[in-house]
Design a protein around this motif. Structure first.
Motif, PDB file in Angstrom:
ATOM      1  N   VAL A 226      36.101  38.231  57.580  1.00  0.00           N
ATOM      2  CA  VAL A 226      34.949  38.471  56.711  1.00  0.00           C
ATOM      3  C   VAL A 226      35.272  39.553  55.676  1.00  0.00           C
ATOM      4  N   ALA A 227      35.942  40.611  56.127  1.00  0.00           N
ATOM      5  CA  ALA A 227      36.326  41.682  55.197  1.00  0.00           C
ATOM      6  C   ALA A 227      37.308  41.170  54.153  1.00  0.00           C
ATOM      7  N   CYS A 228      38.235  40.308  54.563  1.00  0.00           N
ATOM      8  CA  CYS A 228      39.198  39.741  53.626  1.00  0.00           C
ATOM      9  C   CYS A 228      38.500  38.879  52.576  1.00  0.00           C
ATOM     10  N   GLU A 229      37.529  38.083  53.003  1.00  0.00           N
ATOM     11  CA  GLU A 229      36.773  37.253  52.062  1.00  0.00           C
ATOM     12  C   GLU A 229      36.002  38.121  51.058  1.00  0.00           C
ATOM     13  N   HIS A 230      35.420  39.215  51.538  1.00  0.00           N
ATOM     14  CA  HIS A 230      34.694  40.105  50.638  1.00  0.00           C
ATOM     15  C   HIS A 230      35.643  40.777  49.643  1.00  0.00           C
ATOM     16  N   ALA A 231      36.810  41.214  50.129  1.00  0.00           N
ATOM     17  CA  ALA A 231      37.772  41.868  49.241  1.00  0.00           C
ATOM     18  C   ALA A 231      38.271  40.904  48.165  1.00  0.00           C
ATOM     19  N   LEU A 232      38.568  39.667  48.561  1.00  0.00           N
ATOM     20  CA  LEU A 232      39.049  38.680  47.586  1.00  0.00           C
ATOM     21  C   LEU A 232      37.940  38.279  46.613  1.00  0.00           C
ATOM     22  N   ALA A 233      36.692  38.275  47.086  1.00  0.00           N
ATOM     23  CA  ALA A 233      35.576  37.970  46.182  1.00  0.00           C
ATOM     24  C   ALA A 233      35.438  39.057  45.111  1.00  0.00           C
ATOM     25  N   ILE A 234      35.656  40.311  45.497  1.00  0.00           N
ATOM     26  CA  ILE A 234      35.624  41.402  44.510  1.00  0.00           C
ATOM     27  C   ILE A 234      36.749  41.234  43.499  1.00  0.00           C
ATOM     28  N   LEU A 235      37.945  40.896  43.983  1.00  0.00           N
ATOM     29  CA  LEU A 235      39.086  40.705  43.080  1.00  0.00           C
ATOM     30  C   LEU A 235      38.869  39.508  42.160  1.00  0.00           C
ATOM     31  N   ASP A 236      38.287  38.445  42.693  1.00  0.00           N
ATOM     32  CA  ASP A 236      38.032  37.248  41.883  1.00  0.00           C
ATOM     33  C   ASP A 236      37.040  37.546  40.775  1.00  0.00           C
ATOM     34  N   GLU A 237      36.019  38.321  41.097  1.00  0.00           N
ATOM     35  CA  GLU A 237      35.018  38.670  40.081  1.00  0.00           C
ATOM     36  C   GLU A 237      35.592  39.621  39.044  1.00  0.00           C
ATOM     37  N   THR A 238      36.417  40.544  39.472  1.00  0.00           N
ATOM     38  CA  THR A 238      36.986  41.528  38.548  1.00  0.00           C
ATOM     39  C   THR A 238      38.051  40.903  37.657  1.00  0.00           C
ATOM     40  N   MET A 239      38.739  39.879  38.160  1.00  0.00           N
ATOM     41  CA  MET A 239      39.798  39.243  37.391  1.00  0.00           C
ATOM     42  C   MET A 239      39.267  38.605  36.106  1.00  0.00           C
ATOM     43  N   ASP A 243      39.700  43.398  30.590  1.00  0.00           N
ATOM     44  CA  ASP A 243      40.434  44.657  30.579  1.00  0.00           C
ATOM     45  C   ASP A 243      41.806  44.449  31.228  1.00  0.00           C
ATOM     46  N   ALA A 244      42.873  44.739  30.481  1.00  0.00           N
ATOM     47  CA  ALA A 244      44.232  44.516  30.994  1.00  0.00           C
ATOM     48  C   ALA A 244      44.544  45.450  32.153  1.00  0.00           C
ATOM     49  N   GLU A 245      44.044  46.673  32.091  1.00  0.00           N
ATOM     50  CA  GLU A 245      44.320  47.631  33.173  1.00  0.00           C
ATOM     51  C   GLU A 245      43.688  47.182  34.479  1.00  0.00           C
ATOM     52  N   MET A 246      42.478  46.665  34.407  1.00  0.00           N
ATOM     53  CA  MET A 246      41.816  46.190  35.614  1.00  0.00           C
ATOM     54  C   MET A 246      42.509  44.945  36.172  1.00  0.00           C
ATOM     55  N   ARG A 247      42.980  44.073  35.298  1.00  0.00           N
ATOM     56  CA  ARG A 247      43.700  42.877  35.771  1.00  0.00           C
ATOM     57  C   ARG A 247      45.012  43.267  36.457  1.00  0.00           C
ATOM     58  N   GLN A 248      45.667  44.296  35.947  1.00  0.00           N
ATOM     59  CA  GLN A 248      46.891  44.770  36.587  1.00  0.00           C
ATOM     60  C   GLN A 248      46.595  45.342  37.971  1.00  0.00           C
ATOM     61  N   CYS A 249      45.480  46.043  38.082  1.00  0.00           N
ATOM     62  CA  CYS A 249      45.074  46.581  39.379  1.00  0.00           C
ATOM     63  C   CYS A 249      44.751  45.446  40.354  1.00  0.00           C
ATOM     64  N   VAL A 250      44.154  44.372  39.840  1.00  0.00           N
ATOM     65  CA  VAL A 250      43.861  43.208  40.685  1.00  0.00           C
ATOM     66  C   VAL A 250      45.150  42.616  41.241  1.00  0.00           C
ATOM     67  N   LYS A 251      46.173  42.531  40.428  1.00  0.00           N
ATOM     68  CA  LYS A 251      47.460  41.981  40.884  1.00  0.00           C
ATOM     69  C   LYS A 251      48.072  42.843  41.989  1.00  0.00           C
ATOM     70  N   ILE A 252      48.002  44.159  41.818  1.00  0.00           N
ATOM     71  CA  ILE A 252      48.553  45.062  42.839  1.00  0.00           C
ATOM     72  C   ILE A 252      47.799  44.911  44.153  1.00  0.00           C
ATOM     73  N   LEU A 253      46.478  44.859  44.073  1.00  0.00           N
ATOM     74  CA  LEU A 253      45.676  44.716  45.286  1.00  0.00           C
ATOM     75  C   LEU A 253      45.879  43.355  45.932  1.00  0.00           C
ATOM     76  N   LEU A 254      46.040  42.335  45.105  1.00  0.00           N
ATOM     77  CA  LEU A 254      46.264  41.002  45.646  1.00  0.00           C
ATOM     78  C   LEU A 254      47.555  40.950  46.465  1.00  0.00           C
ATOM     79  N   ARG A 255      48.571  41.622  45.980  1.00  0.00           N
ATOM     80  CA  ARG A 255      49.828  41.698  46.722  1.00  0.00           C
ATOM     81  C   ARG A 255      49.663  42.465  48.028  1.00  0.00           C
ATOM     82  N   ARG A 256      48.871  43.534  47.988  1.00  0.00           N
ATOM     83  CA  ARG A 256      48.627  44.324  49.185  1.00  0.00           C
ATOM     84  C   ARG A 256      47.854  43.513  50.229  1.00  0.00           C
ATOM     85  N   VAL A 257      46.855  42.770  49.796  1.00  0.00           N
ATOM     86  CA  VAL A 257      46.088  41.936  50.724  1.00  0.00           C
ATOM     87  C   VAL A 257      46.977  40.854  51.337  1.00  0.00           C
TER      88      VAL A 257
END
Length: 290
Positions: A226-239, A243-257
């Protein structure tokens, strides 16, 4: 005597004629000084909360007083009102440090009262309340998990503002996140994923939670999924943000997840978020090229 009188009259006529011929001496003009204007000082008075952090004699009474005073906080700019609020925050610091047992019985209304002080229009009161939040994280710890939803909105709003309080709000939020279970943090952050004003701060809090606080097995088990689904939903919405900086942060977090998720769970999650799947495949392909 007649001659003397005639001479006196002649002398008077001569002196009068001399006075008429002489130019009158001009008196120097003195410019009137302009009244000095009172210079208004731009420096704001800063009141320290209190240096006295000793235990209180009647903690129950002080807790009720702080809660009732904060519930009736007005947005007035009167000097007395905000000085009383500062004194209340100072008392709350003493309650948190020395009276956790008494505070546990009134934790929810107490945290709501602290949140109202964080949202106060007076910057000095808000700053003192943010420092109080840091103190709460240190002394109360994971007991804040149950009431984290009451505290998070005001911290996100203060953190998103462009003033000196944003740094204090970031520090307070990180201190609170570090003592709360990541599942609780991600669940509460998911509620604000669609708010455009807070999207950057939500992503920053999620990055701190997943990168600094989450363990390797955080996304395992039922609660982890459930936590993973919520985290990915946040990344999907932010993607979707431009903003290029936010998209770069999404990529880093996606790799971490991906690193802390099992392959089966990752495949299942990517079916729900195909856009993130495309982004991740592109990210892996670029890394292989290099």
């Amino acid at each position: 005597s007649l001659r003397v009188l005639k001479w006196r009259r002649r002398l008077e006529r001569v002196t009068r004629s001399v006075q008429l011929v002489q130019a009158p001496t001009a008196t120097p003009r003195v410019r009137a000084e302009k009244p000095k204007q009172k210079i208004k000082s731009n420096t704001k008075a800063v009141f320290e909360t209190s240096d006295d952090l000793s235990p209180l004699d009647a903690p129950e009474r002080e807790i009720e007083r702080f809660i009732s005073a904060s519930n009736h906080v007005t947005r007035s700019s009167s000097e007395v009102a905000w000085e009383e609020q500062l004194a209340g925050v100072a008392t709350a610091n003493r309650l948190v440090m020395h009276h956790q047992t008494a505070l546990a019985l009134h934790l929810r209304p107490f945290i709501i009262a602290v949140a109202s002080c964080v949202e106060c229009m007076r910057s000095s009161v808000s700053k003192a309340a943010l420092n109080l939040v840091t103190t709460m994280a240190h002394y109360i710890g994971d007991r804040l998990s149950a009431e984290f939803g009451c505290l998070l909105p005001c911290l996100l709003k203060r953190s998103s503002e462009s003033n000196f309080l944003s740094a204090d709000a970031d520090l307070a939020m990180q201190n609170v996140i570090s003592v709360i279970h990541p599942h609780v943090v991600i669940r509460e952050l998911h509620h604000f994923a669609n708010d455009r004003r807070l999207r950057a701060r939500v992503l920053s809090a999620l990055e701190f939670c997943v990168t600094m606080c989450a363990e390797e097995d955080v996304f395992r088990g039922r609660a982890g999924r459930v936590a993973c689904e919520h985290a990915l939903a946040i990344l999907d919405e932010t993607m979707r943000c431009a903003d290029a900086e936010m998209r770069q942060c999404v990529k880093i977090l996606l790799r971490r997840v991906y690193d802390i998720t099992t392959p089966n769970e990752w495949t299942r999650a990517m079916r729900i978020h195909p856009d993130l799947d495309k982004l991740f495949i592109d990210l892996i392909a670029r890394r292989k090229c290099y």
